[in-house]
Design an enzyme around this catalytic site. Structure first.
Site, PDB file in Angstrom:
ATOM      1  N   HIS A  32     -18.614  12.668 -31.084  1.00  0.00           N
ATOM      2  CA  HIS A  32     -17.954  11.994 -31.898  1.00  0.00           C
ATOM      3  C   HIS A  32     -18.640  11.347 -33.208  1.00  0.00           C
ATOM      4  CE1 HIS A  32     -14.599  11.778 -29.189  1.00  0.00           C
ATOM      5  NE2 HIS A  32     -15.475  11.672 -28.098  1.00  0.00           N
ATOM      6  N   TYR A  57     -18.433   3.778 -31.555  1.00  0.00           N
ATOM      7  CA  TYR A  57     -19.170   4.535 -30.547  1.00  0.00           C
ATOM      8  C   TYR A  57     -19.937   5.728 -31.470  1.00  0.00           C
ATOM      9  CZ  TYR A  57     -20.036   8.044 -27.025  1.00  0.00           C
ATOM     10  OH  TYR A  57     -20.424   9.125 -26.203  1.00  0.00           O
TER      11      TYR A  57
HETATM   12  N1  LIG Z   1     -19.143  12.141 -20.021  1.00  0.00           N
HETATM   13  C1  LIG Z   1     -19.143  13.306 -21.329  1.00  0.00           C
HETATM   14  O1  LIG Z   1     -18.741  14.086 -21.215  1.00  0.00           O
HETATM   15  C2  LIG Z   1     -20.100  12.649 -22.621  1.00  0.00           C
HETATM   16  C3  LIG Z   1     -19.653  13.237 -23.591  1.00  0.00           C
HETATM   17  C4  LIG Z   1     -20.513  12.870 -25.020  1.00  0.00           C
HETATM   18  C5  LIG Z   1     -21.515  12.080 -24.896  1.00  0.00           C
HETATM   19  N2  LIG Z   1     -21.859  11.482 -23.632  1.00  0.00           N
HETATM   20  C6  LIG Z   1     -22.963  10.644 -23.634  1.00  0.00           C
HETATM   21  O2  LIG Z   1     -23.671  10.821 -22.152  1.00  0.00           O
HETATM   22  C7  LIG Z   1     -24.133   9.617 -21.474  1.00  0.00           C
HETATM   23  C8  LIG Z   1     -23.725   9.628 -20.245  1.00  0.00           C
HETATM   24  O3  LIG Z   1     -22.405   9.473 -20.385  1.00  0.00           O
HETATM   25  P1  LIG Z   1     -21.642   9.369 -18.918  1.00  0.00           P
HETATM   26  O4  LIG Z   1     -20.141   9.774 -19.111  1.00  0.00           O
HETATM   27  O5  LIG Z   1     -22.276   9.562 -17.706  1.00  0.00           O
HETATM   28  O6  LIG Z   1     -21.202   7.679 -19.255  1.00  0.00           O
HETATM   29  P2  LIG Z   1     -21.127   6.630 -18.183  1.00  0.00           P
HETATM   30  O7  LIG Z   1     -20.405   5.369 -18.885  1.00  0.00           O
HETATM   31  O8  LIG Z   1     -20.627   6.937 -16.814  1.00  0.00           O
HETATM   32  O9  LIG Z   1     -22.714   6.012 -17.743  1.00  0.00           O
HETATM   33  C9  LIG Z   1     -23.540   5.307 -18.852  1.00  0.00           C
HETATM   34  C10 LIG Z   1     -24.340   4.568 -17.796  1.00  0.00           C
HETATM   35  O10 LIG Z   1     -25.179   3.772 -18.890  1.00  0.00           O
HETATM   36  C11 LIG Z   1     -25.304   2.378 -18.415  1.00  0.00           C
HETATM   37  N3  LIG Z   1     -25.437   1.435 -19.235  1.00  0.00           N
HETATM   38  C12 LIG Z   1     -24.668   0.971 -20.172  1.00  0.00           C
HETATM   39  N4  LIG Z   1     -25.132  -0.214 -20.922  1.00  0.00           N
HETATM   40  C13 LIG Z   1     -26.575  -0.178 -20.257  1.00  0.00           C
HETATM   41  C14 LIG Z   1     -27.582  -1.170 -20.784  1.00  0.00           C
HETATM   42  N5  LIG Z   1     -27.489  -2.002 -21.865  1.00  0.00           N
HETATM   43  N6  LIG Z   1     -28.554  -0.858 -20.325  1.00  0.00           N
HETATM   44  C15 LIG Z   1     -28.906   0.086 -19.389  1.00  0.00           C
HETATM   45  N7  LIG Z   1     -27.765   0.833 -19.023  1.00  0.00           N
HETATM   46  C16 LIG Z   1     -26.774   0.824 -19.412  1.00  0.00           C
HETATM   47  C17 LIG Z   1     -23.915   2.248 -17.498  1.00  0.00           C
HETATM   48  O11 LIG Z   1     -24.242   1.212 -16.380  1.00  0.00           O
HETATM   49  C18 LIG Z   1     -23.926   3.652 -16.864  1.00  0.00           C
HETATM   50  O12 LIG Z   1     -24.245   3.770 -15.743  1.00  0.00           O
HETATM   51  C19 LIG Z   1     -23.776   8.515 -22.548  1.00  0.00           C
HETATM   52  O13 LIG Z   1     -24.918   8.122 -23.475  1.00  0.00           O
HETATM   53  C20 LIG Z   1     -22.641   9.075 -23.155  1.00  0.00           C
HETATM   54  O14 LIG Z   1     -22.243   8.545 -24.555  1.00  0.00           O
HETATM   55  C21 LIG Z   1     -21.114  11.713 -22.360  1.00  0.00           C
END
Ligand SMILES: NC(=O)c1ccc[n+]([C@@H]2O[C@H](COP(=O)([O-])OP(=O)(O)OC[C@H]3O[C@@H](n4cnc5c(N)ncnc54)[C@H](O)[C@@H]3O)[C@@H](O)[C@H]2O)c1
Length: 267
Positions: A110, A133
């Protein structure tokens, strides 16, 4: 290698934890709350990334960080600011102070969402975030450049598409990333001797890709999973048209909140 995994209770970490552990890494897990499937012997420390003082014990004795923690979809500015902007800054500064050598950052497709789907973009192309984001991930990438260029940390940004066992719709045929391929990219970021500051696209071997990932290939990335193997099943399902989402790489993140007035990009 001793590695801190932030966001350890999230969806991606649930798929990754066993793969990273099987690769011989000694993991310290962190998140706001422990994962609900925490295994005996897994090392977990709760911390809020927005609380700078909480991060020194988290990064102590770590050689590297895989930074997945944060708000992982579009959200209100106050939420994004705390979790992704302040959180990322606090973590990178704590890492530098503690002598952590490498960070692999979960950036996102993104950051490039408003590039058109017909266009093939590499990591050098101009950022076109599609959301608050996406802007926060662009900040994380820029912060990594600062800590690499000025302070010598070795930083790898992964512009992740969508991590899942299989692609579930047309857009994801282009951007899908199998967890094993994500693990391979992370290990390159953690181990490759020539990493200084790199940005790779987090995608599997996707014939319909909009991204040029030759930089990752130059570092040895050889994805083992092909989205085309799932194409017939995905294409058999009808999808509702969305003129903005269908035009741009970021999909629904582009059409969300899009006012569609004259003067803004129209399909
Ligand atoms: N899921 C995907 O396909 C995808 C795609 C692109 C990028 N990402 C990135 O990969 C990472 C993991 O994605 P995901 O799908 O597992 O997301 P998710 O939302 O399932 O997990 C993110 C975790 O970060 C924790 N978190 C949020 N705020 C926090 C804070 N202030 N302090 C500590 N922990 C905190 C949450 O509790 C959560 O468990 C993220 O950074 C996301 O932006 C994921």
């Amino acid at each position: 290698m001793r590695v801190l995994l932030t966001g350890a209770s999230g969806g991606v970490a649930r798929m990754l934890r066993p793969l990273l552990a099987a690769s011989g890494l000694q993991l310290r897990l962190s998140d706001l709350q422990p994962p609900d499937d925490l295994q005996a012997g897994e090392d977990f420390m709760a911390a809020d990334l927005a609380d700078a003082a909480a991060l020194a014990p988290l990064v102590r004795d770590m050689e590297a960080i895989v930074h997945l923690g944060g708000h992982s979809v579009e959200g209100p500015w106050a939420t994004i600011l705390k979790a992704n902007i302040e959180g990322c800054y606090n973590l990178y500064e704590a890492a530098f102070q503690a002598g952590v050598q490498r960070i692999v950052f979960a950036s996102s497709n993104h950051v490039m969402g408003f590039h058109e789907r017909g266009d093939k973009v590499d990591a050098e192309r101009m950022l076109r975030p599609d959301s608050r984001y996406g802007v926060s991930k662009a900040f994380g990438e820029a912060l990594g450049a600062l800590y690499a260029d000025k302070f010598g940390l070795r930083i790898t940004n992964l512009r992740i598409g969508n991590v899942a066992p299989a692609p579930v719709d047309r857009r994801r045929l282009a951007i899908w990333l199998h967890p094993e391929d994500l693990c391979q990219l992370i290990l390159i970021g953690l181990r490759h001797p020539d990493i200084r500051y790199e940005t790779f696209y987090g995608m599997s071997d996707n014939a319909r890709a909009w991204w040029d990932n030759r930089r990752a290939q130059a570092f040895g990335y050889r994805p083992r999973h092909r989205s085309e193997d799932h194409a017939a099943r995905v294409l058999a399902v009808a999808e509702a048209p969305d003129p903005i989402a269908d035009r741009f790489q970021g999909g629904a993140f582009c059409s969300q909140e899009h006012p569609h007035p004259p003067g803004v990009p129209k399909p």
